[in-house]
Design an enzyme around this catalytic site. Structure first.
Site, short mmCIF file in Angstrom:
data_model
loop_
_atom_site.label_atom_id
_atom_site.label_comp_id
_atom_site.label_asym_id
_atom_site.label_seq_id
_atom_site.Cartn_x
_atom_site.Cartn_y
_atom_site.Cartn_z
N ASP A 22 -73.86 -70.66 -83.53
CA ASP A 22 -73.18 -71.11 -84.74
C ASP A 22 -71.81 -71.69 -84.41
OD1 ASP A 22 -72.83 -71.56 -87.43
OD2 ASP A 22 -72.48 -69.46 -87.96
N ASN A 70 -82.18 -75.27 -92.76
CA ASN A 70 -81.41 -76.41 -92.24
C ASN A 70 -81.92 -77.76 -92.74
OD1 ASN A 70 -80.71 -74.88 -88.99
ND2 ASN A 70 -79.43 -74.97 -90.81
C1 FPP Z 1 -75.15 -74.21 -85.88
O1 FPP Z 1 -73.89 -74.82 -86.03
C2 FPP Z 1 -76.04 -74.95 -85.01
C3 FPP Z 1 -77.25 -75.50 -85.38
C4 FPP Z 1 -77.80 -75.43 -86.74
C5 FPP Z 1 -78.06 -76.24 -84.43
C6 FPP Z 1 -78.06 -75.75 -83.01
C7 FPP Z 1 -78.49 -76.86 -82.16
C8 FPP Z 1 -78.00 -77.16 -80.92
C9 FPP Z 1 -77.03 -76.32 -80.19
C10 FPP Z 1 -78.44 -78.39 -80.24
C11 FPP Z 1 -79.87 -78.50 -79.85
C12 FPP Z 1 -80.48 -77.29 -79.32
C13 FPP Z 1 -81.40 -77.22 -78.34
C14 FPP Z 1 -82.08 -75.93 -78.08
C15 FPP Z 1 -81.76 -78.36 -77.49
P1 FPP Z 1 -73.48 -75.32 -87.46
O2 FPP Z 1 -73.84 -76.75 -87.56
O3 FPP Z 1 -74.06 -74.43 -88.50
O4 FPP Z 1 -71.92 -75.15 -87.39
P2 FPP Z 1 -70.92 -74.80 -88.60
O5 FPP Z 1 -71.31 -73.44 -89.10
O6 FPP Z 1 -69.59 -74.81 -87.93
O7 FPP Z 1 -71.08 -75.87 -89.62
#
Ligand code: FPP
Length: 250
Positions: A22, A70
């Site tokens: 996150d 998501n």
């Molecule tokens: C959460 O941060 C992250 C995600 C929903 C996506 C995770 C994906 C990756 C790290 C990239 C691709 C992964 C792989 C396995 C190749 P957020 O967007 O919710 O952050 P925020 O809470 O600060 O808005």
């Protein structure tokens, strides 16, 4: 920062570590960059943590890459995430094979975009013989979906006479979950300071130790993982028993 690696007891590693990655969006925002920039940099952390876990001897690493919820994000972000996944899986295949890491996925994979599903299934197929560590991506995953899905499968077996309702127990239920071939996570790490489970592995986390790191996922490095494991090793896992029972099991 301290060196946490030397403090890890290699004999008491968590066999399965689950991670809620996150903070990508906030990390990018603090740099005045689009959210996707955060996700792209998050891939570096995925690589680091996978490598560190395999090096340590952790057998299962499960990363929450995309939740069912998501899909509600802006379409451009969803598309960018799916593209990033395809690119990453393709690009990392050689490294996964070189490091003897098996790729796996849990979630509603059939309802992913075709290209994502194709790349993922190819990656799983091409690494199926590897046995050093299983790297599972939770994709289009939600624990309530998983539990309902298991319930439907079990109900069908009962309807067909393959299973008697009084025979349904924890182990039969767990064998119908997406994680049927894995032990429950011993440790859950969530980054970015948020302290929620967010519909992740609800059944499997029943006795898991929870660790919350303030670090945003794109900044999460090997030493942060080592720190989480050192913290995990200070905990006493009692599974409902007393301390005394644990020290002198009768
Ligand atoms: C959460 O941060 C992250 C995600 C929903 C996506 C995770 C994906 C990756 C790290 C990239 C691709 C992964 C792989 C396995 C190749 P957020 O967007 O919710 O952050 P925020 O809470 O600060 O808005």
């Amino acid at each position: 920062m301290q060196d946490f690696l030397s403090k890890i007891d290699k004999e008491r590693l968590p066999s399965h570590v689950a991670v809620i990655m996150d903070g990508n969006g906030r990390w990018a925002k603090e740099k005045n960059k689009p959210r996707v920039f955060g996700h792209k940099n998050g891939v570096t952390s995925v690589r680091e943590i996978s490598e560190a876990s395999a090096e340590l001897g952790i057998q299962y690493l499960t990363l929450y890459a995309f939740s069912t919820e998501n899909w509600n994000r802006p379409a451009a972000e969803v598309t960018a995430l799916m593209t990033l996944l395809v690119e990453t899986v393709r690009r990392e295949l050689k490294t996964l094979n070189k490091n003897n890491i098996r790729l796996n996925a849990i979630g509603d994979i059939d309802n992913l975009p075709k290209a994502t599903k194709r790349a993922l299934l190819a990656g799983i197929e091409e690494t199926r013989g590897n046995n050093r560590m299983t790297l599972t991506l939770a994709l289009n995953y939600s624990a309530r979906w998983e539990i309902l899905n298991a319930t439907q499968k079990i109900a069908t077996k009962v309807e067909n006479g393959q299973l008697a309702s009084q025979d349904i127990n924890e182990s039969i239920f767990a064998s119908h979950l997406e994680t049927h071939s894995m032990p429950d996570p011993a440790l859950l790490i969530r980054t970015s300071g948020e302290m929620r489970i967010s519909n992740y592995l609800l059944w499997q986390l029943a006795y898991t130790e929870l660790y919350f790191s303030p670090v945003y996922w794109p900044d999460f490095r090997k030493n942060h993982l080592y720190e989480a494991i050192v913290n995990f090793q200070t905990r006493e896992r009692r599974f409902g028993k007393t301390s005394e029972q644990l020290s002198s099991p009768a």
